[in-house]
Scaffold this motif. Structure first.
Motif, PDB file in Angstrom:
ATOM      1  N   UNK A   1      41.400  81.434 -45.307  1.00  0.00           N
ATOM      2  CA  UNK A   1      40.793  80.907 -44.973  1.00  0.00           C
ATOM      3  C   UNK A   1      41.132  81.546 -43.064  1.00  0.00           C
ATOM      4  N   UNK A   2      42.562  81.643 -42.614  1.00  0.00           N
ATOM      5  CA  UNK A   2      42.451  81.384 -41.218  1.00  0.00           C
ATOM      6  C   UNK A   2      41.864  83.430 -40.415  1.00  0.00           C
ATOM      7  N   UNK A   3      41.254  83.833 -41.304  1.00  0.00           N
ATOM      8  CA  UNK A   3      41.591  85.559 -41.070  1.00  0.00           C
ATOM      9  C   UNK A   3      39.527  85.360 -40.235  1.00  0.00           C
ATOM     10  N   UNK A   4      39.576  86.678 -39.712  1.00  0.00           N
ATOM     11  CA  UNK A   4      37.979  85.992 -38.671  1.00  0.00           C
ATOM     12  C   UNK A   4      36.685  86.260 -40.071  1.00  0.00           C
ATOM     13  N   UNK A   5      37.011  87.598 -40.441  1.00  0.00           N
ATOM     14  CA  UNK A   5      35.656  87.283 -41.425  1.00  0.00           C
ATOM     15  C   UNK A   5      35.263  86.252 -41.364  1.00  0.00           C
TER      16      UNK A   5
ATOM     17  N   UNK B   1      36.382  72.292 -42.307  1.00  0.00           N
ATOM     18  CA  UNK B   1      36.926  71.882 -41.283  1.00  0.00           C
ATOM     19  C   UNK B   1      37.022  73.161 -40.446  1.00  0.00           C
ATOM     20  N   UNK B   2      36.049  73.545 -40.810  1.00  0.00           N
ATOM     21  CA  UNK B   2      35.374  74.744 -39.412  1.00  0.00           C
ATOM     22  C   UNK B   2      34.848  74.373 -38.471  1.00  0.00           C
ATOM     23  N   UNK B   3      33.665  73.644 -38.812  1.00  0.00           N
ATOM     24  CA  UNK B   3      33.119  72.492 -37.945  1.00  0.00           C
ATOM     25  C   UNK B   3      33.723  71.238 -37.120  1.00  0.00           C
ATOM     26  N   UNK B   4      34.448  71.024 -37.890  1.00  0.00           N
ATOM     27  CA  UNK B   4      35.980  69.831 -37.458  1.00  0.00           C
ATOM     28  C   UNK B   4      36.566  71.108 -36.486  1.00  0.00           C
ATOM     29  N   UNK B   5      37.144  71.810 -36.505  1.00  0.00           N
ATOM     30  CA  UNK B   5      38.480  72.272 -35.258  1.00  0.00           C
ATOM     31  C   UNK B   5      37.467  72.652 -34.317  1.00  0.00           C
ATOM     32  N   UNK B   6      36.184  73.195 -34.609  1.00  0.00           N
ATOM     33  CA  UNK B   6      35.047  73.410 -33.449  1.00  0.00           C
ATOM     34  C   UNK B   6      34.952  72.204 -32.067  1.00  0.00           C
TER      35      UNK B   6
ATOM     36  N   UNK C   1      33.723  83.442 -38.938  1.00  0.00           N
ATOM     37  CA  UNK C   1      32.365  83.991 -39.021  1.00  0.00           C
ATOM     38  C   UNK C   1      31.535  83.970 -39.817  1.00  0.00           C
ATOM     39  N   UNK C   2      31.578  84.148 -41.167  1.00  0.00           N
ATOM     40  CA  UNK C   2      30.678  84.350 -42.598  1.00  0.00           C
ATOM     41  C   UNK C   2      30.507  82.629 -42.558  1.00  0.00           C
ATOM     42  N   UNK C   3      31.059  81.873 -42.131  1.00  0.00           N
ATOM     43  CA  UNK C   3      31.283  80.481 -42.572  1.00  0.00           C
ATOM     44  C   UNK C   3      30.628  79.398 -41.181  1.00  0.00           C
TER      45      UNK C   3
ATOM     46  N   UNK D   1      33.301  75.865 -50.207  1.00  0.00           N
ATOM     47  CA  UNK D   1      32.501  76.410 -48.948  1.00  0.00           C
ATOM     48  C   UNK D   1      32.578  75.317 -48.578  1.00  0.00           C
ATOM     49  N   UNK D   2      32.316  73.941 -48.910  1.00  0.00           N
ATOM     50  CA  UNK D   2      31.211  72.779 -48.659  1.00  0.00           C
ATOM     51  C   UNK D   2      33.395  71.949 -47.359  1.00  0.00           C
ATOM     52  N   UNK D   3      33.848  72.984 -48.276  1.00  0.00           N
ATOM     53  CA  UNK D   3      35.389  72.003 -47.706  1.00  0.00           C
ATOM     54  C   UNK D   3      35.627  73.198 -46.300  1.00  0.00           C
TER      55      UNK D   3
END
Lengths: 197, 65
Positions: A178-182, B54-59, A185-187, B48-50
């Motif tokens: 999860x911490x990697x760039x790819x 997380x990414x959305x929250x960090x952004x 970017x994908x997510x 994927x949803x989780x």
């Protein structure tokens, strides 16, 4: 019955071997993908073991008059189920993925000794369970009319396992990377597109 | 359906008196295979949803900063 019980029993053992080999590869060469494969295979193998045990019980009742006997084959297959459950429980006991990988990997590798015990139990001990039939290379003691459909079912179950493993490994790899760039970017792209590749 | 074909169907489902065991085996096997598929797909979807959340929250957090 043979076309469901035998393939599920075969898969229960094959999946454990795959799990143990993957864990060993992960422990020795520290390849994270190997641990991901082992972690993903465990619940599938456990389900096949449950299926083998229950279909065996449903076969045993009309054949032997009992759902369960403490026969070497049945008992060692039950131990296999406990190994799967132990592996999954041990994994979930650690928050740190690498510690979980190491601890559960050791358990998987040590537990693989149970596989030859299951396989040879009908040869080493006086068991109620029937002896080897299709694994006898020189002369399988099963008619070809039954052998070929049985082998087809085993192949089908194996391919099914591979497909389910692929789905599970995808999720496992995403979590680990999860911490990697790819992955990021994908997510992020999928958040924008509202789809998952 | 003729009486003969009804009898054949009954014999098929009876499986020589072992119908309960045979059809429960078939049903359970299919159920567990389907369950494997559903569970694997659901686990992937949940992951994927989780991770998206997380990414959305960090952004959002870094945007506000």
């Amino acid at each position: 019955m043979i076309y469901f019980h035998v393939p599920s029993a075969y898969l229960s053992m094959m999946v454990y071997v795959i799990m143990a080999v993957s864990a060993a590869v992960g422990l020795i060469w520290r390849i994270k993908l190997a641990h991901a494969v082992a972690a993903s295979a465990a619940p599938i193998g456990a389900s096949f073991t449950v299926l083998a045990l229950v279909t065996g019980m449903l076969w045993g009742k009309p054949m032997w008059g009992a759902y369960w006997v403490w026969d070497a084959r049945l008992t060692s297959e039950l131990v296999l189920l406990f190994l799967y459950i132990g592996y999954m429980t041990l994994r979930s006991a650690f928050d740190d993925t690498s510690k979980a990988d190491r601890a559960s990997g050791v358990l998987a590798v040590v537990g693989v000794v149970n596989i030859p015990i299951i396989h040879f139990s009908v040869v080493w001990w006086n068991t109620l369970h029937q002896g080897p039939t299709i694994s006898k290379m020189d002369n399988p003691s099963i008619t070809a009319d039954m052998l070929w459909p049985l082998l087809t079912m085993i192949l089908g179950y194996t391919l099914f396992f591979v497909a389910i493993l692929a789905i599970r490994v995808r999720g496992e790899v995403l979590t680990r990377e999860v911490r990697s760039r790819w992955v990021g970017e994908m997510l992020r792209e999928s958040i924008d597109d509202k789809r998952v590749e | 359906m003729t009486r003969e074909s009804n009898k054949q169907m009954d014999e098929f489902f009876d499986m020589g008196g072992n119908g309960v065991f045979v059809w429960n085996t078939v049903g359970l096997s299919i159920a567990i295979l389907v369950l494997n598929l559903v569970a694997a797909r659901r686990a992937f979807r949940n992951t994927v949803d989780r991770l998206r959340a997380d990414i959305k929250r960090n952004t959002d957090r870094s945007t506000r900063q």
